[in-house]
Design a protein around this motif. Structure first.
Motif, PDB file in Angstrom:
ATOM      1  N   SER A 124       0.834  -1.205   0.000  1.00  0.00           N
ATOM      2  CA  SER A 124       0.000   0.000   0.000  1.00  0.00           C
ATOM      3  C   SER A 124       0.869   1.255   0.000  1.00  0.00           C
ATOM      4  O   SER A 124       2.035   1.233   0.419  1.00  0.00           O
ATOM      5  CB  SER A 124      -0.920   0.003   1.223  1.00  0.00           C
ATOM      6  OG  SER A 124      -0.171   0.190   2.411  1.00  0.00           O
ATOM      7  N   GLU A 125       0.288   2.357  -0.432  1.00  0.00           N
ATOM      8  CA  GLU A 125       1.005   3.629  -0.454  1.00  0.00           C
ATOM      9  C   GLU A 125       1.353   4.098   0.958  1.00  0.00           C
ATOM     10  O   GLU A 125       2.377   4.750   1.166  1.00  0.00           O
ATOM     11  CB  GLU A 125       0.166   4.693  -1.171  1.00  0.00           C
ATOM     12  CG  GLU A 125       0.000   4.440  -2.662  1.00  0.00           C
ATOM     13  CD  GLU A 125       1.330   4.380  -3.401  1.00  0.00           C
ATOM     14  OE1 GLU A 125       2.235   5.192  -3.070  1.00  0.00           O
ATOM     15  OE2 GLU A 125       1.477   3.522  -4.287  1.00  0.00           O
ATOM     16  N   ASP A 126       0.506   3.766   1.931  1.00  0.00           N
ATOM     17  CA  ASP A 126       0.792   4.153   3.315  1.00  0.00           C
ATOM     18  C   ASP A 126       2.053   3.459   3.829  1.00  0.00           C
ATOM     19  O   ASP A 126       2.889   4.090   4.498  1.00  0.00           O
ATOM     20  CB  ASP A 126      -0.399   3.797   4.215  1.00  0.00           C
ATOM     21  CG  ASP A 126      -1.595   4.694   3.967  1.00  0.00           C
ATOM     22  OD1 ASP A 126      -1.399   5.799   3.405  1.00  0.00           O
ATOM     23  OD2 ASP A 126      -2.723   4.296   4.316  1.00  0.00           O
ATOM     24  N   VAL A 127       2.195   2.174   3.518  1.00  0.00           N
ATOM     25  CA  VAL A 127       3.381   1.437   3.947  1.00  0.00           C
ATOM     26  C   VAL A 127       4.627   1.998   3.259  1.00  0.00           C
ATOM     27  O   VAL A 127       5.676   2.174   3.881  1.00  0.00           O
ATOM     28  CB  VAL A 127       3.234  -0.066   3.641  1.00  0.00           C
ATOM     29  CG1 VAL A 127       4.552  -0.802   3.886  1.00  0.00           C
ATOM     30  CG2 VAL A 127       2.127  -0.676   4.487  1.00  0.00           C
ATOM     31  N   LYS A 128       4.514   2.297   1.974  1.00  0.00           N
ATOM     32  CA  LYS A 128       5.659   2.856   1.239  1.00  0.00           C
ATOM     33  C   LYS A 128       6.081   4.198   1.838  1.00  0.00           C
ATOM     34  O   LYS A 128       7.271   4.521   1.879  1.00  0.00           O
ATOM     35  CB  LYS A 128       5.297   3.027  -0.233  1.00  0.00           C
ATOM     36  CG  LYS A 128       5.106   1.718  -0.988  1.00  0.00           C
ATOM     37  CD  LYS A 128       4.718   1.976  -2.431  1.00  0.00           C
ATOM     38  CE  LYS A 128       4.507   0.674  -3.186  1.00  0.00           C
ATOM     39  NZ  LYS A 128       4.092   0.889  -4.592  1.00  0.00           N
ATOM     40  N   HIS A 129       5.110   4.972   2.296  1.00  0.00           N
ATOM     41  CA  HIS A 129       5.401   6.287   2.876  1.00  0.00           C
ATOM     42  C   HIS A 129       6.036   6.163   4.256  1.00  0.00           C
ATOM     43  O   HIS A 129       6.952   6.906   4.609  1.00  0.00           O
ATOM     44  CB  HIS A 129       4.115   7.110   2.969  1.00  0.00           C
ATOM     45  CG  HIS A 129       4.305   8.461   3.610  1.00  0.00           C
ATOM     46  ND1 HIS A 129       4.142   8.674   4.972  1.00  0.00           N
ATOM     47  CD2 HIS A 129       4.666   9.660   3.089  1.00  0.00           C
ATOM     48  CE1 HIS A 129       4.377   9.929   5.252  1.00  0.00           C
ATOM     49  NE2 HIS A 129       4.698  10.554   4.126  1.00  0.00           N
ATOM     50  N   ASP A 130       5.550   5.199   5.053  1.00  0.00           N
ATOM     51  CA  ASP A 130       6.001   5.076   6.441  1.00  0.00           C
ATOM     52  C   ASP A 130       7.295   4.280   6.591  1.00  0.00           C
ATOM     53  O   ASP A 130       7.969   4.409   7.605  1.00  0.00           O
ATOM     54  CB  ASP A 130       4.904   4.410   7.285  1.00  0.00           C
ATOM     55  CG  ASP A 130       3.655   5.274   7.392  1.00  0.00           C
ATOM     56  OD1 ASP A 130       3.769   6.497   7.227  1.00  0.00           O
ATOM     57  OD2 ASP A 130       2.566   4.713   7.631  1.00  0.00           O
ATOM     58  N   LYS A 209      12.036   8.263  10.704  1.00  0.00           N
ATOM     59  CA  LYS A 209      11.242   7.044  10.902  1.00  0.00           C
ATOM     60  C   LYS A 209      12.076   5.899  11.482  1.00  0.00           C
ATOM     61  O   LYS A 209      11.652   4.745  11.470  1.00  0.00           O
ATOM     62  CB  LYS A 209      10.603   6.610   9.582  1.00  0.00           C
ATOM     63  CG  LYS A 209       9.640   7.641   8.992  1.00  0.00           C
ATOM     64  CD  LYS A 209       9.063   7.151   7.682  1.00  0.00           C
ATOM     65  CE  LYS A 209       7.994   8.098   7.149  1.00  0.00           C
ATOM     66  NZ  LYS A 209       8.551   9.423   6.810  1.00  0.00           N
TER      67      LYS A 209
END
Length: 272
Positions: A124-130, A209
């Motif tokens: 997901s894009e959220d995982v790629k961002h985080d 992060k």
């Protein structure tokens, strides 16, 4: 690895003399140690995701479990010698004869250029961002899982930083250049190790992060030490250099039952 003969530097102390766990590790075969860190499930996942990547490039020849093992075998062998290019390992006077028997050069490049342990569209894009290291996260977790099984003991441990040399493409938040290091450019790790050199855990630097939320307010060095103490027995002596050492960290670890030794910078000393 029949092409090489390994000898220990007799001028250096034998780690097995003061670390029984190191002696136990030496008794295991190379393949047994490899599969402790790179599980069968991980190798199967890499084969599956690499095949998935090849299909999108109209390459319909699948990659299987054995292909990935052969690829790793060649990578490990070639890392023991410093030659200008992969072709030198296959051809000429410097060639390693067994490499052609393991895998031809064309197929090695084919797998190397398309190797995946996760497929981009499955994340997901959220995982790629985080997670800046999402592309290799399964490999990192597999190695960390194996390290956490190594007995910690009650002796001395050392926390330090290390640079994995790499000049290829990577997220800017993970790319580090420290000119004073032997390998100035690459991926930085915080690591905790035994005196024998056996690494017990590591934490890749990922910018803001890097650390868990509860450690984000600490200075970077102190946050790294606290994050690496998972599974470490109290009464252990933690050895640090000046990048990590601080009065607050020492007090915090003493309250938790650890002891600390290390150098400290003048600007971290209490004013009074």
């Amino acid at each position: 690895m029949d092409d090489f003969t390994f000898t220990r530097d007799t001028s250096a102390p034998d780690p097995a003399e003061y670390d029984q766990d190191f002696s136990d590790i030496q008794q295991k075969s190379l393949s047994a140690r490899f599969f402790e860190y790179f599980s069968v499930q991980l190798i199967e996942q890499i084969a599956k995701k690499t095949t998935q990547r090849l299909v999108t490039a109209d390459d319909l020849v699948p990659v299987n479990f054995a292909d990935i093992l052969r690829h790793f075998s060649i990578t490990i062998r070639t890392s023991l010698l410093r030659l200008p290019s992969l072709g030198h390992y296959y051809e000429g006077n410097s060639a390693i004869g067994s490499l052609k028997e393991i895998m031809d050069r064309r197929n090695y490049y084919r797998i190397r250029n398309n190797m995946k342990c996760v497929y981009d569209d499955d994340v997901s894009e959220d995982v790629k961002h985080d997670d800046p290291l999402w592309k290799v996260r399964p490999v990192i977790e597999s190695i960390q899982k194996a390290m956490l099984k190594i007995p910690r003991g009650h002796g001395d441990l050392c926390v330090d930083e290390q640079i994995i040399p790499f000049t290829g493409g990577m997220p800017l938040s993970t790319k580090i250049v420290i000119k004073s290091k032997p390998h100035p450019c690459g991926l930085k790790l915080y690591a905790i190790s035994k005196p024998s050199g056996v690494m017990l855990n590591f934490l890749p630097y990922c910018g803001s992060k890097t650390f868990a939320e509860e450690h984000c307010n600490l200075p970077q060095g102190e946050a790294a030490v606290v994050s690496l103490l998972e599974g470490v027995n109290t009464s252990t002596v933690i050895h640090l250099d000046r990048f990590f050492t601080g009065v607050f960290l020492a007090e915090n670890l003493l309250k938790r039952g650890f002891r600390v030794t290390g150098t400290i910078m003048n600007n971290r000393l209490p004013i009074n």
